[in-house]
Design a protein around this motif. Structure first.
Motif, PDB file in Angstrom:
ATOM      1  N   ASN A  17       1.269   5.333  -0.393  1.00 57.20           N
ATOM      2  CA  ASN A  17       0.891   6.613  -0.019  1.00 57.20           C
ATOM      3  C   ASN A  17       1.794   7.770  -0.344  1.00 57.20           C
ATOM      4  O   ASN A  17       3.038   8.151   0.248  1.00 57.20           O
ATOM      5  CB  ASN A  17       0.399   6.965   1.566  1.00 57.20           C
TER       6      ASN A  17
ATOM      7  N   SER B 194      10.327   5.511  -2.176  1.00 59.01           N
ATOM      8  CA  SER B 194       9.616   5.388  -0.863  1.00 59.01           C
ATOM      9  C   SER B 194      10.584   4.902   0.104  1.00 59.01           C
ATOM     10  O   SER B 194      11.676   4.451  -0.271  1.00 59.01           O
ATOM     11  CB  SER B 194       8.412   4.471  -1.119  1.00 59.01           C
TER      12      SER B 194
ATOM     13  N   ILE C 205       0.979  -1.129  -0.018  1.00 55.95           N
ATOM     14  CA  ILE C 205       0.006  -0.180   0.004  1.00 55.95           C
ATOM     15  C   ILE C 205       1.044   1.310  -0.070  1.00 55.95           C
ATOM     16  O   ILE C 205       1.669   1.380   0.922  1.00 55.95           O
ATOM     17  CB  ILE C 205      -1.081   0.080   1.244  1.00 55.95           C
TER      18      ILE C 205
ATOM     19  N   ARG D 182      -5.096   2.251  -8.111  1.00 56.86           N
ATOM     20  CA  ARG D 182      -5.131   3.426  -7.447  1.00 56.86           C
ATOM     21  C   ARG D 182      -6.678   3.231  -6.626  1.00 56.86           C
ATOM     22  O   ARG D 182      -7.506   2.848  -7.341  1.00 56.86           O
ATOM     23  CB  ARG D 182      -5.045   4.580  -8.152  1.00 56.86           C
TER      24      ARG D 182
ATOM     25  N   ASN E  77      -6.240   8.189  -2.886  1.00 57.48           N
ATOM     26  CA  ASN E  77      -4.717   8.671  -2.851  1.00 57.48           C
ATOM     27  C   ASN E  77      -3.963   7.535  -2.492  1.00 57.48           C
ATOM     28  O   ASN E  77      -2.689   7.683  -2.060  1.00 57.48           O
ATOM     29  CB  ASN E  77      -4.733   9.747  -2.018  1.00 57.48           C
ATOM     30  N   GLU E  78      -4.318   6.285  -2.487  1.00 60.67           N
ATOM     31  CA  GLU E  78      -3.451   5.215  -2.334  1.00 60.67           C
ATOM     32  C   GLU E  78      -3.122   4.314  -3.586  1.00 60.67           C
ATOM     33  O   GLU E  78      -4.137   4.146  -4.360  1.00 60.67           O
ATOM     34  CB  GLU E  78      -3.922   4.200  -1.356  1.00 60.67           C
ATOM     35  N   TRP E  79      -2.140   4.030  -3.654  1.00 59.31           N
ATOM     36  CA  TRP E  79      -1.808   2.655  -4.646  1.00 59.31           C
ATOM     37  C   TRP E  79      -1.652   1.317  -4.156  1.00 59.31           C
ATOM     38  O   TRP E  79      -0.889   1.253  -3.180  1.00 59.31           O
ATOM     39  CB  TRP E  79      -0.574   3.123  -5.528  1.00 59.31           C
ATOM     40  N   ILE E  80      -2.219   0.448  -4.706  1.00 58.71           N
ATOM     41  CA  ILE E  80      -2.068  -0.962  -4.099  1.00 58.71           C
ATOM     42  C   ILE E  80      -1.926  -2.069  -5.112  1.00 58.71           C
ATOM     43  O   ILE E  80      -2.070  -1.859  -6.206  1.00 58.71           O
ATOM     44  CB  ILE E  80      -3.565  -1.378  -3.488  1.00 58.71           C
TER      45      ILE E  80
END
Length: 602
Positions: free
Chosen positions: A354, A421, A352, A387, A390-393
């Motif tokens: 952010n 990240s 996950i 997406r 506002n999260e990418w999983i």
């Protein structure tokens, strides 16, 4: 004997030529290192009493000229005095014509390099003053270089001497002298009439990427820093998870406390940008994050996937944008993305991400790797992410819940900024009832969706020129392929990933399209970048032919390059390479459908 093996290994990998890593084998800390009570115990004690501004500079101009709107000065100046004789430092400085109160940058080059006018051209075109200097001393073919006189531990940058990190004290180290000269360069730079001394930045490549940590930590004139490749931990094992055989050695302990880059990181009070490749041997990824975590100032990172000692344009653009923001009040800089790894409802690990969404995001890439605890040889899988607000999983299928899972993500903004990240390393079994759902693959690379985890030997170390050396293409019969533009080795680390291990009885197959008769090697590398490295190779000879040709190889076709013994069976290999430095290059050749084939299988 060990010394000879190390030297042979360093020559083989071309460290001195490619400025790969002077410190990769700087782990030998001589027992002659002074260990009495007078030895400095911290970087502050080591540098106490030294003032880089106190000595006269004694600048001697070699020549001056104006080019592309910038004025250049080539000169020598006094760095330090050794046994009554001055060390004469060779440097070049440039600033835009008519510039006033300019931000200024100091470039610290890599191990096989020297002062670089190209970097000055790069920065003056952006409105900066800039300076570059030589710290490696006399080399064949160089008219100008830093003259160390009788200061032996400064003047010779060679493979053997790189291991001799000290004389009889910490201040005898060549690293100490190189840092001292770098600080003297800041004195020269801040006194140039066009320069605003309150806006000085530094960046360094490879060995220079190690040196900037020292300078940034001990010299408060620096306001922004970018280490490239170097991150410290040079006397530690490659893997952060391995036992440290030197942890109780008094000389090594003292060296680590006072003269390793990681000891200076906590002293830095200004922003830092770290640039590297995920497979780099000098700025090893896991260790790099350990250094960054020790910073008490804002920090950012950008990693180019798969490469060793090379940064692609997507990450390299960060350097000028970072300096613009912190030295010139340029466009806003996003926050670093945050990544976490959890289990979904069915027990499959997922990432996950952010990111900072205050700026328009161009794309997001989430990567993960399995099992391999050595960052140099680890293969990174690019996931399919989606997406949600506002999260990418992204799902992260695994083959064994007990194996360590590693993860990171790159967020690329429309502005050109790329931010990596935080780094994650977890055992899925520790997160709960993790489930293994990954499926082995016979297909190693088909290039229908990009480079497919393939890369090349480093086409360059400095992130100021980005030459395109490979590209995807569509060949005969509509088959996608990977086309080599430059004279580089094509490689992948997929064979070290459990997903792409060879099944029993498999053969290695690939399609190839050649514009002429070619000869090259297919190489399997075991224990890559170590004293125990073994290469198994097979030489391919092909005549010119329209369309695709297929090459099929069994393990018995690969011979050990040292004893000519055939490979008995497939096993995990750190690298699969196409092309070699001692054979005819494969420039202009296209590869396709690299895969395992199992004869007589359904």
């Amino acid at each position: 004997m060990i010394q000879k093996k190390i030297t042979r290994l360093l020559i083989w990998i071309g460290i001195a030529i490619t400025c790969a890593s002077g410190t990769a084998f700087a782990a030998k800390v001589p027992k002659s290192l002074t260990l009495d009570a007078s030895s400095p115990q911290t970087p502050q004690e080591l540098w106490a009493g030294y003032d880089p501004r106190s000595e006269p500079l004694e600048i001697e101009i070699i020549k001056e000229w104006t080019e592309d709107g910038a004025h250049y000065k080539e000169f020598y100046f006094r760095g330090e005095v050794h046994d009554g004789k001055p060390v004469r430092v060779y440097a070049i400085y440039a600033a835009p014509v008519g510039g006033k109160n300019l931000p200024a940058l100091l470039h610290i080059h890599g191990g096989g390099q020297s002062a670089s006018p190209y970097w000055l051209k790069f920065w003056t075109a952006r409105g900066y003053a800039a300076m570059t200097f030589d710290f490696t001393g006399k080399h064949a073919g160089r008219e100008h270089y830093t003259d160390y006189g009788d200061l032996f531990n400064g003047k010779k940058f060679n493979l053997q001497n790189m291991q001799e990190t000290t004389e009889s004290s910490l201040r005898g180290s060549k690293w100490y002298h190189w840092v001292l000269l770098s600080r003297r360069c800041l004195t020269v730079l801040e006194r140039m009439p066009e320069v605003d001394p309150q806006r000085l930045g530094i960046y360094g490549i490879s060995v220079g990427g190690s040196l900037v940590w020292y300078v940034a930590g001990i010299d408060d004139r620096v306001k922004a820093t970018c280490p490239i490749y170097g991150c410290g931990w040079n006397t530690h094992p490659k893997s952060i998870y391995a036992d440290d055989p030197k942890k109780d050695d008094p000389s090594t302990i003292l060296w680590r406390k006072t003269m390793e880059p990681e000891a200076y990181a906590p002293l830095i009070t200004h922003p830092v940008l770290f640039l590297d490749g995920t497979s780099d041997h000098h700025g090893k990824m896991d260790w790099a994050y350990k250094t960054l975590a020790s910073l008490k100032a804002p920090w950012y990172a950008a990693f180019t996937p798969y490469y060793r000692h090379h940064i692609e344009e997507e990450q390299g653009l960060d350097l000028p944008l970072f300096m613009d923001h912190y030295l010139r009040g340029g466009p806003a800089w996003p926050k670093s993305p945050e990544l976490k790894i959890v289990l979904d409802a069915s027990g499959v690990p997922r990432a996950i991400l952010n990111p900072d969404t205050s700026q328009k995001i161009k794309k997001v890439e989430i990567y993960y790797a399995l099992r391999n605890e050595n960052p140099i040889t680890r293969y990174w899988r690019l996931t399919d992410s989606s997406r949600r607000d506002n999260e990418w999983i992204a799902a992260l299928p695994i083959s064994n819940p007990q194996d360590r899972l590693f993860g990171f993500a790159n967020v690329i903004y429309e502005s050109g900024i790329c931010l990596t990240s935080d780094f994650q390393a977890v055992r899925p079994a520790d997160l709960g009832a993790a489930k293994a759902t990954d499926i082995p693959s016979l297909l190693i690379g088909d290039f229908s969706h990009g480079l497919d985890g393939f890369t090349t030997s480093s086409p360059g170390t400095d992130p100021n020129r980005f030459n395109k050396v490979i590209e995807t293409t569509i060949g005969p019969d509509g088959i996608p392929g990977l086309h080599k533009i430059g004279r580089v080795i094509l490689r992948t680390q997929k064979l070290n990933d459990p997903k792409w291990r060879a099944p029993a009885g498999a053969k290695l197959s690939f399609l190839i399209r050649v514009p002429r008769a070619v000869e090259f090697e297919v190489v399997l590398v075991e224990n890559d970048y170590s004293l125990d490295s073994k290469n198994y190779s097979h030489r391919v000879r092909l005549g010119e032919k329209a369309g695709w040709q297929e090459v099929v190889l069994g393990p018995e076709d690969f011979k050990n390059e040292k004893n000519n013994q055939a490979l008995a069976s497939w096993r995990p290999f750190d690298s699969l390479d196409f092309g070699s430095k001692d054979s005819e290059n494969t420039e202009g050749v296209t590869f396709a459908k690299i895969r395992w084939v199992v004869p007589n299988s359904p």
